[in-house]
Design a protein around this motif. Structure first.
Motif, PDB file in Angstrom:
ATOM      1  N   SER A 137      -0.637  -4.271  -8.651  1.00 32.07           N
ATOM      2  CA  SER A 137      -0.661  -3.110  -8.749  1.00 32.07           C
ATOM      3  C   SER A 137      -2.009  -2.391  -7.954  1.00 32.07           C
ATOM      4  O   SER A 137      -2.259  -1.313  -8.044  1.00 32.07           O
ATOM      5  N   LEU A 138      -2.790  -3.345  -7.540  1.00 31.38           N
ATOM      6  CA  LEU A 138      -4.329  -2.946  -6.839  1.00 31.38           C
ATOM      7  C   LEU A 138      -4.219  -2.288  -5.355  1.00 31.38           C
ATOM      8  O   LEU A 138      -4.968  -1.717  -4.771  1.00 31.38           O
ATOM      9  N   SER A 139      -2.741  -2.511  -4.697  1.00 29.92           N
ATOM     10  CA  SER A 139      -2.666  -1.888  -3.543  1.00 29.92           C
ATOM     11  C   SER A 139      -2.289  -0.599  -3.343  1.00 29.92           C
ATOM     12  O   SER A 139      -2.095  -0.194  -2.361  1.00 29.92           O
ATOM     13  N   GLY A 140      -1.983   0.074  -4.434  1.00 27.09           N
ATOM     14  CA  GLY A 140      -1.679   1.284  -4.386  1.00 27.09           C
ATOM     15  C   GLY A 140      -0.183   1.734  -4.609  1.00 27.09           C
ATOM     16  O   GLY A 140       0.494   0.553  -5.007  1.00 27.09           O
ATOM     17  N   HIS A 141       0.319   2.901  -4.616  1.00 27.86           N
ATOM     18  CA  HIS A 141       1.693   3.116  -4.675  1.00 27.86           C
ATOM     19  C   HIS A 141       2.558   2.440  -3.830  1.00 27.86           C
ATOM     20  O   HIS A 141       2.224   2.508  -2.523  1.00 27.86           O
ATOM     21  N   LYS A 142       3.580   1.637  -4.241  1.00 27.86           N
ATOM     22  CA  LYS A 142       4.421   1.022  -3.300  1.00 27.86           C
ATOM     23  C   LYS A 142       5.151   2.103  -2.116  1.00 27.86           C
ATOM     24  O   LYS A 142       5.198   1.449  -1.229  1.00 27.86           O
ATOM     25  N   SER A 145       2.296   5.443   1.579  1.00 29.15           N
ATOM     26  CA  SER A 145       1.153   5.248   2.101  1.00 29.15           C
ATOM     27  C   SER A 145      -0.036   6.178   1.881  1.00 29.15           C
ATOM     28  O   SER A 145      -1.421   5.646   2.288  1.00 29.15           O
ATOM     29  N   TYR A 146       0.068   7.262   1.277  1.00 27.91           N
ATOM     30  CA  TYR A 146      -1.231   8.206   1.065  1.00 27.91           C
ATOM     31  C   TYR A 146      -2.090   7.630   0.076  1.00 27.91           C
ATOM     32  O   TYR A 146      -3.076   7.578   0.091  1.00 27.91           O
ATOM     33  N   PHE A 147      -1.270   6.807  -1.043  1.00 31.54           N
ATOM     34  CA  PHE A 147      -2.114   6.271  -2.111  1.00 31.54           C
ATOM     35  C   PHE A 147      -2.619   4.913  -1.755  1.00 31.54           C
ATOM     36  O   PHE A 147      -3.477   4.467  -2.227  1.00 31.54           O
ATOM     37  N   TYR A 148      -1.861   4.344  -0.626  1.00 28.42           N
ATOM     38  CA  TYR A 148      -2.289   2.953  -0.300  1.00 28.42           C
ATOM     39  C   TYR A 148      -3.481   2.954   0.379  1.00 28.42           C
ATOM     40  O   TYR A 148      -4.457   2.215   0.057  1.00 28.42           O
ATOM     41  N   CYS A 149      -3.798   3.889   1.299  1.00 27.28           N
ATOM     42  CA  CYS A 149      -5.073   4.000   2.247  1.00 27.28           C
ATOM     43  C   CYS A 149      -6.101   4.555   1.518  1.00 27.28           C
ATOM     44  O   CYS A 149      -5.769   5.711   0.764  1.00 27.28           O
ATOM     45  N   TYR A 150      -7.316   4.416   1.948  1.00 26.10           N
ATOM     46  CA  TYR A 150      -8.449   5.117   1.275  1.00 26.10           C
ATOM     47  C   TYR A 150      -9.628   5.214   2.181  1.00 26.10           C
ATOM     48  O   TYR A 150      -9.848   4.062   2.935  1.00 26.10           O
ATOM     49  N   SER A 183      -9.541  -2.321  -3.770  1.00 25.83           N
ATOM     50  CA  SER A 183      -8.442  -1.316  -3.173  1.00 25.83           C
ATOM     51  C   SER A 183      -8.928   0.283  -3.525  1.00 25.83           C
ATOM     52  O   SER A 183     -10.014   0.472  -4.289  1.00 25.83           O
ATOM     53  N   CYS A 184      -8.025   1.013  -3.469  1.00 25.23           N
ATOM     54  CA  CYS A 184      -8.127   2.384  -3.722  1.00 25.23           C
ATOM     55  C   CYS A 184      -8.198   2.543  -5.135  1.00 25.23           C
ATOM     56  O   CYS A 184      -8.422   3.558  -5.602  1.00 25.23           O
ATOM     57  N   VAL A 185      -7.744   1.579  -5.958  1.00 24.49           N
ATOM     58  CA  VAL A 185      -7.538   1.776  -7.522  1.00 24.49           C
ATOM     59  C   VAL A 185      -8.921   1.333  -8.203  1.00 24.49           C
ATOM     60  O   VAL A 185      -9.471   2.003  -9.009  1.00 24.49           O
TER      61      VAL A 185
END
Length: 436
Positions: A137-142, A145-150, A183-185
């Motif tokens: 779950s550390l790569s963001g929302h599956k 892409s908004y939650f994935y990139c940071y 990651s973003c998390v």
């Protein structure tokens, strides 16, 4: 009567079998342990945690009880925590070293948080910290892409409520930090930890999926080495570190702003074998101009061979000794190519023309390196290579090393071409696969 009171009672004979069992309970050093000792029977993870809470004097005594107790400090401690508590717990790892210099200088702790996520924190010699994240779950929302990139900003001057533990003299002793898979998390918590290391000298960031841009503020006054590896979504890097001397990058072509470190940078390894992320001439040209004061440079040849018709807002650029595009301090150059056709050799020779102080040249062949044709003409258009004389090249170039060539004919052709245009006697060092 008094004699009867002083009369000793007869002891019952001990059970021989029970005595043998007691003697058989010994530790690794042959020291007998008590049969009813509940502490020694606990798992190593719990024993390690108990030891970490004891005073220094007690820990030192315990470490001499047996090999088993002494090695508990070398085994990783595994804890279940929440994400928000990670900065505080990571900073706590330094405290045992501050209180007890006799204990081993290697410490590894596993932090499990939010179901299947893991952080492995390792400390070496009070000066090096490694933080490696892993988990599904550390790569963001599956599905977004908004939650994935940071975008990651490391400025160091975080608010007091953000820094969960006061900075101590031990935290100021940290010189090297290696970060993997942030990651973003988790970037918020990692920023909190880094804000305490004001004397940081080397920072490595690797395999951060989703990292789109990186800004490293001037608060890290002692930072001299910055390494960025395999962050494939990264499109821009900003550094404001005036003492930066070494920069290493491996990944896709990324726009890099050095700002205050343009004149302090001495070693630059820009490994763009994975190809471009954006086809703008300004990225190609500005990256090259920002590196023109380095002494040691690693670069890929395809950057100069990109066809002008594939670039956005592009015009031909002719390098010349008269303009600012001169690598006057460059002593060592490593040139990476996928193959060595004649037009690629011409481009390399044109670049050598603007390196008047070059002493050593390393040419590395890598078939996996990104490659492009020059159909329509390259944006980096050299002067007519046929009119370049030996006077145009460095008089100090003496050593040329050829690495990983798989074809003897290509190797000989390149060596002959270099001998034609480079003045003086050349020493060739061959590290080629075809010889084996």
């Amino acid at each position: 009567m008094a004699k009867k009171l002083r009369k000793k009672k007869k002891r019952k004979p001990r059970n021989r079998k029970h005595t043998e069992e007691n003697h058989s309970e010994t530790n690794d050093d042959g020291i007998r342990s008590l049969p009813d000792d509940p502490i020694s029977s606990l798992p190593d993870d719990i024993l390690s945690h108990i030891i970490s809470l004891l005073p220094v004097e007690s820990v030192v005594r315990i470490s001499f009880l047996s090999k088993h107790w002494r090695n508990l400090w070398n085994k990783p401690l595994e804890l279940k925590v929440t994400l928000k508590h990670i900065p505080y717990l990571v900073m706590e790892l330094f405290d045992p070293y501050d209180r007890n210099p006799l204990l081993p200088r290697h410490r590894e702790v596993w932090f499990r948080f939010e179901k299947s996520n893991l952080l492995v924190a390792t400390i070496e010699d009070n000066q090096k910290l490694d933080l490696k994240f892993s988990g599904e779950s550390l790569s963001g929302h599956k599905n977004s892409s908004y939650f994935y990139c940071y975008d990651w900003i490391l400025v160091g001057d975080l608010p007091d409520f953000y820094i969960m533990k006061p900075v101590s003299s031990l935290h100021l002793a940290i010189k090297v930090v290696n970060l993997t898979s942030v990651s973003c998390v988790t970037e918020y918590e990692v920023s909190s930890v880094l804000s305490s290391f004001r004397n940081l000298e080397s920072l490595q960031i690797a395999e951060c999926n989703g990292l789109r841009s990186l800004i490293i503020g001037s608060c890290f006054l002692s930072l001299t080495s910055l390494i960025i590896l395999d962050c494939l979504e990264l499109t821009s890097v900003h550094t404001f570190n005036e003492n930066l001397k070494r920069f290493c990058f491996r990944g896709k072509l990324t726009r890099i702003w050095f700002f205050d470190s343009i004149y302090s940078l001495e070693i630059a390894n820009v490994d763009y074998r994975k190809g471009p992320t954006c086809l703008r001439q300004s990225i190609f040209l500005q990256n090259l101009l920002d590196l023109r004061n380095v002494k040691i440079l690693t670069i890929c040849g395809w950057i100069f061979n990109m066809p002008i018709k594939e670039l956005i807002w592009c015009e031909y650029y002719r390098p010349s000794l008269e303009d600012g595009f001169v690598y006057k301090n460059l002593k060592e150059l490593r040139w990476i190519e996928s193959s060595m056709e004649s037009y690629k050799i011409d481009t390399m020779l044109s670049f050598l023309h603007i390196c008047p102080s070059l002493e050593k040249l390393f040419i590395t062949m890598d078939p996996t390196c990104y490659s492009c044709s020059t159909e329509g003409g390259s944006w980096f258009r050299p002067d007519d290579i046929s009119i370049l004389s030996k006077a145009c090249f460095s008089n100090q170039l003496r050593v040329i090393e050829l690495e990983n060539f798989t074809n003897q004919h290509d190797e000989i052709a390149l060596a002959d071409r270099l001998c034609e245009v480079v003045p003086g006697e050349l020493v060739f060092i061959l590290q080629s696969k075809w010889q084996h």
